[in-house]
Design a protein around this motif. Structure first.
Motif, mmCIF file in Angstrom:
data_model
loop_
_atom_site.group_PDB
_atom_site.id
_atom_site.type_symbol
_atom_site.label_atom_id
_atom_site.label_comp_id
_atom_site.label_asym_id
_atom_site.label_seq_id
_atom_site.Cartn_x
_atom_site.Cartn_y
_atom_site.Cartn_z
ATOM 1 N N ARG A 1 -7.273 -3.679 8.173
ATOM 2 C CA ARG A 1 -6.151 -3.296 9.045
ATOM 3 C C ARG A 1 -5.452 -2.110 8.378
ATOM 4 N NH1 ARG A 1 -5.167 -3.804 14.299
ATOM 5 N NH2 ARG A 1 -2.952 -3.740 14.751
ATOM 6 N N ILE A 2 -6.068 -0.946 8.497
ATOM 7 C CA ILE A 2 -5.528 0.260 7.876
ATOM 8 C C ILE A 2 -5.874 1.422 8.796
ATOM 9 C CG2 ILE A 2 -7.603 0.616 6.445
ATOM 10 C CD1 ILE A 2 -5.757 1.517 4.187
ATOM 11 N N LEU B 1 -7.459 7.532 1.094
ATOM 12 C CA LEU B 1 -8.036 6.837 -0.065
ATOM 13 C C LEU B 1 -9.043 7.738 -0.790
ATOM 14 C CD1 LEU B 1 -8.417 4.184 -1.686
ATOM 15 C CD2 LEU B 1 -10.077 3.481 0.043
ATOM 16 N N LYS C 1 -8.064 9.556 -3.871
ATOM 17 C CA LYS C 1 -7.749 8.780 -5.074
ATOM 18 C C LYS C 1 -8.107 9.504 -6.377
ATOM 19 C CE LYS C 1 -8.395 4.453 -7.421
ATOM 20 N NZ LYS C 1 -8.697 5.141 -8.670
ATOM 21 N N ILE D 1 1.286 -2.857 -8.568
ATOM 22 C CA ILE D 1 1.580 -1.629 -7.811
ATOM 23 C C ILE D 1 0.838 -0.435 -8.419
ATOM 24 C CG2 ILE D 1 3.453 -0.012 -7.218
ATOM 25 C CD1 ILE D 1 5.171 -2.533 -6.654
ATOM 26 N N ARG E 1 -2.507 -0.289 -6.817
ATOM 27 C CA ARG E 1 -2.517 -0.360 -5.339
ATOM 28 C C ARG E 1 -3.705 0.378 -4.724
ATOM 29 N NH1 ARG E 1 0.528 3.306 -7.498
ATOM 30 N NH2 ARG E 1 1.152 5.248 -6.489
ATOM 31 N N TRP E 2 -4.030 1.552 -5.265
ATOM 32 C CA TRP E 2 -5.171 2.300 -4.701
ATOM 33 C C TRP E 2 -6.487 1.622 -5.039
ATOM 34 C CZ3 TRP E 2 -4.479 5.665 -1.020
ATOM 35 C CH2 TRP E 2 -3.275 6.363 -0.943
ATOM 36 N N ASP F 1 -2.709 -1.989 3.775
ATOM 37 C CA ASP F 1 -2.506 -0.940 2.783
ATOM 38 C C ASP F 1 -1.638 -1.490 1.641
ATOM 39 O OD1 ASP F 1 -1.853 1.289 1.317
ATOM 40 O OD2 ASP F 1 -1.549 2.577 3.065
ATOM 41 N N ARG G 1 -0.211 -0.203 -0.802
ATOM 42 C CA ARG G 1 1.001 0.533 -1.192
ATOM 43 C C ARG G 1 2.227 -0.147 -0.603
ATOM 44 N NH1 ARG G 1 0.429 6.249 1.139
ATOM 45 N NH2 ARG G 1 -0.822 5.160 2.700
#
Lengths: 257, 357
Positions: free
Chosen positions: A89-90, A98, A101, B235, B238-239, B301, B303
């Motif tokens: 769900r993104i 992403l 990154k 946190i 998070r990525w 997500d 984040r």
């Protein structure tokens, strides 16, 4: 050469999978790795990306040894589109973000956001930006995954069967999009595939693996039916149709001799 | 070289981020509101204005100050921290284990904690019961019980980490190891309960009811440090969790050391849970449900999911603890009973209303 792979040896539990494999790709070229199931196509891609460390061999990208790079450096040089991509769900925008990154600091910068927007627009996906991945079709999801690999700003894109389980229209759209991107940007692409006709249509170079070794590699125009027969064990004709090379099996029934 | 950086930051994206920020801001305000309610409501009602004055150091009524600073505030802060810690650990575990049923207790930590406490009560002699006027049972040596529970929790986690290191840190290995260890510790607890006398058995059962009223300022301070450190750790990752959600191979392609992220994430989640469980007992469902509730609004997500889950966990446990104190006043119902009562139907509702097939 943007990518140069030399003398790759890989073994699983003592059984050799790749033996002394070598290949090169230049900027602006699409190379497709072909061969029967289980021959080591995905293994080769994973070696190039250093996800799998081979027993011996080197992988050079832009004259730098991949096996001496950090994980972040590798991700800035090689964009990888895996065979299986999960859809959470993104939004597509955040999923593509992403891909930034390997370049991110503590915060997402304006440049990161502009790059994602630019990539989505370049690929004609801006209408998907705020859609959630779990609401997308397989083709849309695959395009978003390619956009994610592109915003890594890699020198080489690696794609593991990017069109498996997609319909004809999506296959054509994705491979066409990929070829266009590789031509327009200082990139090369290496992908694995099973569909010989799609490989012939959208690749510049082909590489056939048999018994862990490169059986044949070269420009698609030089492919012969003998190579296909030796690799797959199926007699075929290679015909020219409307300006494209087409592989047609000679017979419907096994065994083929 | 940059291929595509001539794009723009669209109004849609700004609005999308604004909605998430608004949701998080709303949750933050709700935490403060519920904190004031938790301190204000109880057998003795304290007006909200008086509570705020006390928070600002302007309280004048000595009796009210004692109630707030010695009883209600540490309990409310314990509820906040436990809720936040369990929920953020749950959100991280669901990603690490790639399993929507992931929670801080998936790895058998609750069963290990119960066994550790039962072991201390039975064999280390901490199980003397003292009955207070409010009908609450106190242990003779609560810190020894806490320490024993903590050691058992961390022992279980370290065994799973060792197995994961040997067999590869796959989610399947971790979950199955957790199930197996959980069963083993449950069997151990049942055995101890079977041979325990009445007093010891009462203590074992009582310990298992998660209850924030066991916390005083020292417990709150230790929980604060642990939960805050874990929040920072999660946190920072998070990525990495977003990448793992996209698939292990994709994550590796993005430069994520998937196995290390899993092992460290599991260790930190276990540590937070072990501290909370050993101080307060077993408080179920918060770590499982809060991330799912938040996901419905804010998506996957990390984040936003991680901090929002922590805020939602704090809200849920603060609200549940306040309700638990008021329902049977002057008796205090252990909050874990209420979270389990509310949690199970909520989870079923979320399951039925889930998107997709």
């Amino acid at each position: 050469m943007i990518l140069s792979v030399n003398n790759i040896h890989v073994a699983y539990r003592g059984r050799p999978v790749l033996e002394g494999l070598a290949m090169t790709v230049d900027r602006g070229q699409v190379l497709t790795i072909l061969g029967p199931n289980g021959v080591g196509k995905t293994t080769l891609l994973r070696c190039i990306n250093a996800i799998l460390k081979p027993k011996t061999g080197t992988v050079m990208v832009e004259n730098a040894d991949v096996f001496r790079m950090s994980a972040g450096e590798i991700a800035r040089q090689l964009g990888y589109v895996a065979q299986r991509n999960d859809a959470g769900r993104i939004t597509a925008f955040d999923a593509v973000l992403l891909g930034r990154k390997p370049h991110l600091g503590w915060r997402v910068s304006g440049k990161d956001l502009r790059t994602v927007d630019g990539a989505l627009k370049h690929l004609g996906l801006e209408h998907l930006a705020m859609r959630h991945l779990d609401e997308m079709s397989g083709g849309e999801l695959q395009k978003v995954c390619i956009a994610r690999a592109l915003v890594q700003e890699p020198s080489v894109l690696l794609l593991d069967e990017p069109t498996s389980s997609l319909d004809l229209k999506n296959q054509m759209e994705i491979l066409g999009m990929l070829r266009r991107v590789v031509r327009q940007h200082p990139l090369a692409a290496v992908m694995t595939m099973h569909d010989l006709n799609m490989a012939l249509r959208f690749s510049d170079l082909l590489l056939f693996i048999r018994d862990g070794k490169v059986y044949w590699t070269g420009p698609k125009e030089e492919l012969t039916s003998q190579v296909v027969k030796e690799v797959y064990g199926v007699p075929v004709d290679i015909l020219r149709h409307r300006g494209h090379w087409v592989v047609v099996p000679q017979s419907d029934e096994a065994p083929w001799t | 070289m940059s291929h595509f950086d001539r794009g723009q930051i669209s109004a849609d994206y700004r609005a999308h981020m604004g909605r998430k920020a608004l949701f998080m801001g709303g949750l933050t305000l709700l935490v403060f509101f519920l904190l004031i309610c938790a301190v204000s409501l109880g057998t003795v009602r304290i007006p909200a204005g008086e509570v705020i004055r006390s928070f600002l150091g302007l309280g004048q009524d000595a009796r009210v100050e004692i109630i707030i600073r010695s009883i209600r505030l540490p309990h409310a802060l314990a509820a906040m921290l436990a809720g936040a810690g369990l929920a953020v650990s749950g959100a991280a575990m669901q990603s690490i284990l790639r399993n929507p049923l992931g929670s801080p207790f998936t790895l058998g930590i609750s069963q290990a904690g119960a066994f550790g406490a039962a072991f201390a009560i039975m064999l280390l002699g901490t199980g003397t019961v003292q009955s207070t006027q409010a009908g609450v049972i106190n242990m003779a040596y609560p810190y020894l019980t806490t320490l024993s529970a903590f050691i058992a929790c961390m022992g279980a986690s370290l065994v799973i980490i060792a197995i994961a290191r040997i067999r590869g840190a796959s989610p399947e290995v971790m979950v199955l190891s957790g199930v197996a260890l959980g069963s083993l510790f449950s069997a151990g607890t049942m055995f101890l309960q079977y041979i325990a006398d009445d007093v010891q058995l009462a203590n074992m059962v009582f310990w298992a009811f998660g209850d924030v009223s066991r916390a005083g300022w020292p417990e709150v301070a230790l929980m604060l440090v642990t939960v805050m450190a874990a929040m920072v750790f999660f946190i920072l990752n998070r990525w990495n969790y977003n990448a793992i959600d996209a698939g292990d191979e994709t994550a590796r392609g993005l430069g994520v050391r998937v196995e290390w992220v899993r092992l460290w994430g599991m260790l930190v989640a276990s540590l937070v849970t072990a501290v909370i469980v050993s101080f307060l007992g077993i408080i179920g469902f918060v770590g499982l449900i809060c991330p799912h509730m938040v996901r419905r609004v804010i998506g996957d997500d990390h984040r936003f999911l991680l901090p929002a889950s922590a805020l939602a966990g704090a809200c849920l446990l603060l609200a549940a603890d306040t309700a638990a104190r008021l329902m049977l006043a002057p008796r205090v119902l252990p909050v874990a009973i209420l979270t389990a009562f509310l949690g199970a139907p909520t989870f079923l509702y979320l399951l039925i209303r889930r998107r997709g097939p």
